[in-house]
Design a protein around this motif. Structure first.
Motif, short mmCIF file in Angstrom:
data_model
loop_
_atom_site.label_atom_id
_atom_site.label_comp_id
_atom_site.label_asym_id
_atom_site.label_seq_id
_atom_site.Cartn_x
_atom_site.Cartn_y
_atom_site.Cartn_z
N ALA A 8 1.03 3.86 -3.04
CA ALA A 8 0.58 5.23 -2.75
C ALA A 8 1.65 6.23 -3.16
O ALA A 8 1.34 7.29 -3.74
CB ALA A 8 0.25 5.36 -1.27
N TYR B 203 -6.94 7.06 -7.28
CA TYR B 203 -6.61 6.62 -5.93
C TYR B 203 -6.27 5.13 -5.93
O TYR B 203 -6.54 4.42 -6.90
CB TYR B 203 -7.76 6.92 -4.96
CG TYR B 203 -9.07 6.24 -5.28
CD1 TYR B 203 -9.39 5.00 -4.74
CD2 TYR B 203 -9.99 6.84 -6.14
CE1 TYR B 203 -10.60 4.38 -5.03
CE2 TYR B 203 -11.20 6.23 -6.43
CZ TYR B 203 -11.50 4.99 -5.87
OH TYR B 203 -12.69 4.38 -6.16
N VAL B 204 -5.67 4.71 -4.83
CA VAL B 204 -5.24 3.31 -4.70
C VAL B 204 -6.40 2.49 -4.13
O VAL B 204 -7.03 2.89 -3.15
CB VAL B 204 -4.02 3.20 -3.78
CG1 VAL B 204 -3.65 1.73 -3.54
CG2 VAL B 204 -2.83 3.95 -4.38
N GLU B 205 -6.64 1.35 -4.75
CA GLU B 205 -7.71 0.45 -4.33
C GLU B 205 -7.05 -0.87 -3.94
O GLU B 205 -6.39 -1.50 -4.77
CB GLU B 205 -8.66 0.25 -5.51
CG GLU B 205 -9.85 -0.64 -5.25
CD GLU B 205 -10.64 -0.86 -6.55
OE1 GLU B 205 -11.61 -0.14 -6.78
OE2 GLU B 205 -10.23 -1.76 -7.32
N VAL B 206 -7.18 -1.25 -2.69
CA VAL B 206 -6.55 -2.49 -2.20
C VAL B 206 -7.64 -3.47 -1.82
O VAL B 206 -8.49 -3.18 -0.99
CB VAL B 206 -5.65 -2.21 -0.99
CG1 VAL B 206 -4.97 -3.51 -0.54
CG2 VAL B 206 -4.60 -1.17 -1.33
N ASP B 207 -7.61 -4.63 -2.42
CA ASP B 207 -8.62 -5.65 -2.15
C ASP B 207 -8.15 -6.53 -0.99
O ASP B 207 -7.10 -6.31 -0.40
CB ASP B 207 -8.84 -6.47 -3.42
CG ASP B 207 -10.18 -7.17 -3.44
OD1 ASP B 207 -10.76 -7.35 -2.37
OD2 ASP B 207 -10.64 -7.53 -4.53
N GLU B 208 -8.95 -7.55 -0.71
CA GLU B 208 -8.54 -8.53 0.30
C GLU B 208 -7.57 -9.53 -0.31
O GLU B 208 -7.58 -9.78 -1.50
CB GLU B 208 -9.76 -9.31 0.78
CG GLU B 208 -10.80 -8.48 1.47
CD GLU B 208 -12.06 -9.30 1.63
OE1 GLU B 208 -12.26 -9.84 2.73
OE2 GLU B 208 -12.82 -9.43 0.67
N GLU B 209 -6.77 -10.12 0.56
CA GLU B 209 -5.89 -11.20 0.12
C GLU B 209 -6.76 -12.38 -0.33
O GLU B 209 -7.76 -12.71 0.31
CB GLU B 209 -4.98 -11.62 1.28
CG GLU B 209 -3.95 -12.65 0.89
CD GLU B 209 -3.12 -13.09 2.10
OE1 GLU B 209 -3.43 -12.68 3.23
OE2 GLU B 209 -2.18 -13.86 1.88
N SER B 210 -6.37 -13.00 -1.42
CA SER B 210 -7.15 -14.14 -1.92
C SER B 210 -6.94 -15.36 -1.04
O SER B 210 -5.97 -15.43 -0.26
CB SER B 210 -6.73 -14.47 -3.36
OG SER B 210 -5.40 -14.93 -3.38
N PRO C 171 -4.76 -8.18 -4.49
CA PRO C 171 -4.87 -7.27 -5.64
C PRO C 171 -4.79 -5.80 -5.21
O PRO C 171 -5.39 -5.42 -4.20
CB PRO C 171 -6.26 -7.58 -6.21
CG PRO C 171 -6.66 -8.87 -5.60
CD PRO C 171 -6.01 -8.92 -4.27
N LYS D 267 0.84 -1.21 0.00
CA LYS D 267 0.00 0.00 0.00
C LYS D 267 0.87 1.25 0.00
O LYS D 267 0.61 2.20 -0.74
CB LYS D 267 -0.90 0.01 1.25
CG LYS D 267 -2.04 -0.95 1.26
CD LYS D 267 -2.80 -0.78 2.58
CE LYS D 267 -3.88 -1.82 2.75
NZ LYS D 267 -4.53 -1.72 4.06
N ILE E 56 -2.64 -14.05 -3.48
CA ILE E 56 -2.20 -12.69 -3.82
C ILE E 56 -3.12 -11.67 -3.15
O ILE E 56 -4.20 -12.01 -2.67
CB ILE E 56 -2.22 -12.45 -5.35
CG1 ILE E 56 -3.65 -12.58 -5.88
CG2 ILE E 56 -1.27 -13.39 -6.07
CD1 ILE E 56 -3.81 -12.09 -7.30
#
Lengths: 361, 201
Positions: free
Chosen positions: A74, A91-98, A329, A70, A327
């Protein structure tokens, strides 16, 4: 007609080892670092970047790696805005870990075919001024079924938190180079300028939208973007994996698709998805799928703690991964891809993308 | 649709299974079962779910998964008269065929970024058991058979064209109205609470 040189048709990949001192204090480290500036410039110039985030730690936790990812993204995003015309509302979009990697049933690995992340609303388009179909009013291809958020992902990426049973590979493809070659093959001459390519792409997107009730795809495929008129080449296999099947209604409603899935032009491709891809690129580029890979593909082997980032619009990406790979994303997105700042950024992408393939050579 | 079907009778039961389960799902709308001129079948299913609302999204995905496996379940339970007990993933894959199995899998994978394949396969197995149990009810089996007979009769009357069995045709609608089936099948292995949120900055 296909140009014979491979110069300029492959995405260049930069690997950056992020210094442990910066990882220890990214806020205090600031943005004035050559590695950071080089990475931002490389991304802005159409390349892809792999950030190695392990630092001095032997085994940082996944949580720690995600914090680092992150911070790094950023910082790069800020530089892209300050120096390379990325719109201010990006902007930065951070998903959950798979939890793992879906494969074909009982598969131990998957080959994810070339795609763009969130491609129901994230794909390369002409500049608005060169759009004769109204595509750029929303830049949305489908809007009822999507994975998570309908944001417009300009840069896609992911952090590898667990490579799995074998080191995965990620592949990048320069879409503007592919468009250039498809245009040349279609017309018999190379495009005079980027505008001709934009008009070509706009026509291809419009055709795919017109055929949507037939092919039912939610994403544009390589075949559709490169101008195939056959509805079968607009079909994205489930996943979209090389090993995977199509939907029942696609088999039932598209003439000839059954035969295309059964056998491909080169006879080498394994899996329904790969064989359909082989037909699509043969129709548009005059190359089989293995030949297309040989000409355009740039490969990166990802290790734990690597953050791989690439342009999600001017590139497509693919991946070969183990079933147990995990991963996280991360993307750089805008909510609505319209307005003068977005158009200026897109103008830069088209201009330099056309220059990369030698312009009107 | 099943690529490896055992003939037109089995295929008609397979497709009638899709139609009956689709009709029972609150989260879905069902149009018609189609048998194309090229020999392929599918049942047209839609949803008005708002995918920005997690609960709606999960319900519609669960319903789509149930419909996807229903063809294989109908073949097993209605066509062959087998009452499933302890099936494996391999068994379910053989019954549904790879096209329907992967359709179920694709819906499940849309819930979050990459659930594990183990969880997906376990979820498909669970839903298959639930749907097969529902179809094993005597009245439901008879309904599937009746609809399969009608679809097959149309196929035989018009061997080279595309034939359809619409859920809103009065006789079909009347038959479907008598069905007593669960309105949804829960998912337990692949859902996560956080379906649409992400960290942004």
């Amino acid at each position: 007609m296909t140009t014979e040189t491979t110069e300029g048709v492959r995405v260049e990949v930069l690997k950056t080892w992020v210094p442990a001192s910066w990882l220890a204090d990214p806020d205090g480290g600031g943005l004035d670092h050559s590695w950071l500036g080089d990475a931002a410039a490389h991304l802005a110039g159409g390349g892809s970047v792999t950030f190695a985030l392990r630092g001095d730690d032997a085994e940082p936790t996944s949580t720690e790696l995600i914090v680092r990812a992150k911070a790094a993204l950023a910082a790069v995003t800020t530089l892209l805005k300050e120096r390379h015309a990325l719109p201010a509302d990006a902007y930065v979009e951070v998903d959950e870990e798979s939890y793992g990697t879906p494969t074909a049933p009982e598969g131990r690995s998957r080959f994810l075919l070339p795609h763009q992340d969130g491609a129901h609303s994230s794909f390369l388009t002409p500049r608005a001024v060169n759009d004769r179909h109204g595509i750029t009013e929303t830049r949305v291809y489908s809007n009822t079924v999507f994975f998570k958020r309908p944001s417009h992902k300009m840069y896609q990426g992911f952090l590898i938190t667990r490579p799995g049973k074998f080191p995965g590979e990620t592949y990048y493809y320069d879409l503007i180079a592919m468009l250039h070659d498809a245009y040349a093959r279609r017309t018999g001459h190379p495009p005079r300028d980027a505008v001709e390519l934009e008009l070509f792409l706009g026509d291809n997107i419009a055709r795919s939208l017109e055929l949507a009730d037939v092919h039912r795809s939610r994403y544009l495929t390589v075949g559709s973007l490169l101008g195939s008129e056959h509805p079968a080449h607009h079909v994205l296999p489930s996943g979209p994996r090389a090993e995977s099947e199509l939907w029942p209604e696609q088999y039932a409603s598209i003439p000839d698709i059954w035969r295309q899935v059964e056998a491909c032009p080169c006879g080498l491709c394994e899996g329904p998805g790969a064989r359909l891809m082989c037909h699509g690129v043969t129709a548009t580029l005059g190359l089989s799928w293995p030949q297309t890979r040989a000409r355009y593909e740039a490969a990166v082997t990802g290790e734990r703690g690597d953050l791989l980032i690439g342009n999600n619009l001017t590139q497509k990406h693919a991946a070969f991964s183990a079933r147990d790979r995990q991963i996280c994303p991360v993307c750089v997105v805008v909510d609505t891809p319209v307005g003068p700042e977005y158009e200026a950024w897109l103008d830069q992408q088209w201009t330099q993308g056309f220059d990369r393939v030698g312009g009107a050579r | 649709m099943k690529r490896e079907h055992d003939g037109p009778v089995a295929l008609s039961v397979h497709e009638a299974g899709h139609l009956v389960i689709a009709h029972s799902q609150e989260a879905l709308t069902v149009g018609e079962s189609i048998w194309s001129d090229q020999g392929f079948t599918y049942t047209n299913v839609g949803s008005e779910a708002d995918w920005t609302k997690p609960a709606e999204k999960v319900r519609s995905i669960a319903a789509q998964v149930a419909v996807a496996v229903a063809g294989g379940a109908a073949e097993l339970v209605v066509h062959r008269g087998v009452l499933p007990e302890e099936l494996t993933v391999e068994d379910v894959l053989a019954e549904t065929g790879s096209i329907d199995f992967q359709l179920a899998q694709e819906w499940l994978a849309l819930q979050r970024h990459d659930p594990s394949q183990d969880a997906i396969e376990a979820e498909v197995l669970d839903v298959f058991h639930l749907v097969a149990a529902a179809l094993a009810d005597r009245g439901t089996s008879a309904l599937v058979s009746e609809l399969a007979d009608r679809l097959l009769a149309r196929r035989r009357r018009e061997e080279n064209g595309t034939v359809r069995l619409g859920s809103t045709e009065p006789e079909v609608a009347a038959l479907l109205a008598g069905a007593r089936l669960p309105a949804e099948y829960p998912l337990t292995r692949t859902t996560t609470a956080n379906l649409i949120s992400v960290t942004t900055h």
